[in-house]
Design a protein around this motif. Structure first.
Motif, PDB file in Angstrom:
ATOM      1  N   GLU A  58      26.392  50.395  26.975  1.00 12.12           N
ATOM      2  CA  GLU A  58      27.127  51.521  26.385  1.00 12.12           C
ATOM      3  C   GLU A  58      28.389  50.986  25.715  1.00 12.12           C
ATOM      4  O   GLU A  58      29.156  50.231  26.335  1.00 12.12           O
ATOM      5  CB  GLU A  58      27.508  52.558  27.447  1.00 12.12           C
ATOM      6  CG  GLU A  58      28.328  53.721  26.871  1.00 12.12           C
ATOM      7  CD  GLU A  58      28.656  54.809  27.899  1.00 12.12           C
ATOM      8  OE1 GLU A  58      28.251  54.677  29.064  1.00 12.12           O
ATOM      9  OE2 GLU A  58      29.333  55.788  27.496  1.00 12.12           O
ATOM     10  N   ASN A 117      28.878  57.044  22.215  1.00  4.72           N
ATOM     11  CA  ASN A 117      29.226  58.434  22.535  1.00  4.72           C
ATOM     12  C   ASN A 117      29.481  59.229  21.264  1.00  4.72           C
ATOM     13  O   ASN A 117      30.139  58.745  20.343  1.00  4.72           O
ATOM     14  CB  ASN A 117      30.462  58.453  23.434  1.00  4.72           C
ATOM     15  CG  ASN A 117      30.173  57.834  24.786  1.00  4.72           C
ATOM     16  OD1 ASN A 117      29.561  58.463  25.652  1.00  4.72           O
ATOM     17  ND2 ASN A 117      30.568  56.578  24.967  1.00  4.72           N
ATOM     18  N   GLU A 149      24.744  59.139  23.115  1.00  2.00           N
ATOM     19  CA  GLU A 149      25.107  59.879  24.313  1.00  2.00           C
ATOM     20  C   GLU A 149      25.885  61.113  23.887  1.00  2.00           C
ATOM     21  O   GLU A 149      26.953  61.010  23.275  1.00  2.00           O
ATOM     22  CB  GLU A 149      25.940  59.006  25.271  1.00  2.00           C
ATOM     23  CG  GLU A 149      25.088  57.917  25.911  1.00  2.00           C
ATOM     24  CD  GLU A 149      25.748  57.196  27.076  1.00  2.00           C
ATOM     25  OE1 GLU A 149      26.804  57.678  27.562  1.00  2.00           O
ATOM     26  OE2 GLU A 149      25.218  56.153  27.492  1.00  2.00           O
ATOM     27  N   ASP A 179      25.051  63.059  28.672  1.00  2.00           N
ATOM     28  CA  ASP A 179      26.104  62.442  29.484  1.00  2.00           C
ATOM     29  C   ASP A 179      26.717  63.450  30.453  1.00  2.00           C
ATOM     30  O   ASP A 179      26.670  64.658  30.203  1.00  2.00           O
ATOM     31  CB  ASP A 179      27.200  61.963  28.513  1.00  2.00           C
ATOM     32  CG  ASP A 179      27.946  60.755  29.024  1.00  2.00           C
ATOM     33  OD1 ASP A 179      27.808  60.402  30.204  1.00  2.00           O
ATOM     34  OD2 ASP A 179      28.684  60.160  28.205  1.00  2.00           O
ATOM     35  N   LYS A 200      22.219  61.486  32.271  1.00  2.00           N
ATOM     36  CA  LYS A 200      23.176  60.673  33.029  1.00  2.00           C
ATOM     37  C   LYS A 200      23.885  61.575  34.039  1.00  2.00           C
ATOM     38  O   LYS A 200      24.610  62.493  33.653  1.00  2.00           O
ATOM     39  CB  LYS A 200      24.206  60.032  32.091  1.00  2.00           C
ATOM     40  CG  LYS A 200      23.606  58.988  31.166  1.00  2.00           C
ATOM     41  CD  LYS A 200      24.677  58.260  30.372  1.00  2.00           C
ATOM     42  CE  LYS A 200      25.304  57.133  31.159  1.00  2.00           C
ATOM     43  NZ  LYS A 200      26.240  56.343  30.314  1.00  2.00           N
TER      44      LYS A 200
HETATM   45 CA    CA Z   1      28.977  58.044  27.835  1.00  2.00          CA
END
Ligand code: CA
Ligand code: C2E
Ligand code: CA
Ligand code: CA
Length: 279
Positions: A58, A117, A149, A179, A200
């Motif tokens: 990530e 993200n 994400e 997320d 997640k």
């Molecule tokens: Ca994230």
């Protein structure tokens, strides 16, 4: 005024305290920081619990500020979202992710999907899928080399445009992770029809795993339901061996957190990718 120490008075008038002053400076300087490449990505691995191999990375943005040192996203992402600058910042992040993957690829390092993200405004923009395809093409990458994400805040009304963008991305072969799951209000039944490949589980639930025998009913339910919807499950914020062991027994697919690795600069991330395993 407020009394401080013996007989001294400090006046809180129009002048700002250091924290407010810093926030204002950061806000004013962020546009230039993006242009001047003062932003930098750190990378945190995700580990597959079936074989303990690194299954993804990530990208997390930081600001290498000339005066304040390394500034973390909690100090500038929200203001970028308010000002609209998040779109330019997000463009910088996506380009930097592709450039990094292309460098690793050129060095013969086995790639894993690099997740980044995405803020709600980036999805509402409508041109996100086109931008990403152009970046992949420019850097000689495939859709499987990236992952998005998103958070539940991307899925608030009006949701039409966001869903369309997500479906476009999914059709192109780009994976999408949801997320911070569990921290907001959406339930798995609400997201059932969205093109999401991974859930997640929010760090707060992993934090709560104290018992040596049980991950708790919420984590167990999320894993069972997500698997029923053919989604993979990643636990974030894993800080302890016990948490990892319990999550593996509960059937969680992947883990991420300080127990495995903190987010690290690209040179260290590269070493991890070459090792391919962490534990
Ligand atoms: Ca994230
Ligand atoms: P997030 O996407 O939920 O990322 C996880 C955050 O938790 C990261 O903080 C990471 O360093 C931290 N973390 C990872 N493992 C552990 C652990 O075991 N324990 C604890 N206590 N924390 C852990 P970071 O890097 O400060 O990022 C904070 C948030 O800023 C991210 O939360 C994400 O929402 C946002 N963000 C970061 N980079 C970007 C970006 O490029 N674009 C956008 N839109 N948001 C970003
Ligand atoms: Ca998260
Ligand atoms: Ca978060």
């Amino acid at each position: 005024s407020k009394r401080m120490g013996r007989g001294r008075f400090t006046y809180y008038d129009a002048s700002l305290n250091p924290a407010q002053d810093r926030a204002i400076q950061l806000e004013r300087q962020l546009p230039k920081a993006i242009d001047n490449d003062e932003l930098v990505l750190h990378f945190q691995p995700k580990v597959n619990l079936a074989n303990y191999r690194i299954s993804g990375m990530e990208a997390l943005v930081r600001w290498q500020h000339p005066e304040f040192g390394l500034v973390y996203p909690n100090d500038f992402i929200a203001m970028a979202e308010e000002s609209g600058l998040i779109v330019a910042l997000g463009d910088w992040v996506m380009k930097a992710c592709c450039a990094q993957q292309a460098r690793w690829k050129a060095q013969g390092i086995p790639l894993v999907p690099l997740a980044f993200n995405v803020s709600p405004m980036q999805l509402r923009d409508g041109s996100l899928a086109t931008k990403i395809m152009q970046l992949l093409h420019d850097h000689g990458l495939s859709p499987g080399d990236l992952e998005l994400e998103i958070t539940e805040s991307c899925l608030v009304e009006p949701i039409g445009q966001a869903i369309k963008v997500l479906e476009d991305l999914r059709k192109l072969g780009i994976r999408i992770g949801l997320d911070d799951f569990g921290s907001g209000f959406s339930s798995l039944s609400q997201i059932r029809d969205l093109p999401i490949s991974t859930i997640k589980i929010d760090r707060s639930f992993i934090n709560g795993i104290r018992s040596k025998t049980d991950v708790g009913v919420i984590v167990t339910s999320i894993i069972t339901l997500a698997h029923g919807l053919q989604m993979r499950v990643v636990a974030e914020g894993v800080e302890l061996m016990d948490q990892l062991v319990q999550l593996k027994m509960a059937g969680c697919d992947e883990v991420q957190g300080y127990f495995l690795s903190r987010p690290v600069p690209s040179a260290e991330a590269q070493k991890l990718l070459i090792q391919a395993t962490i534990i």
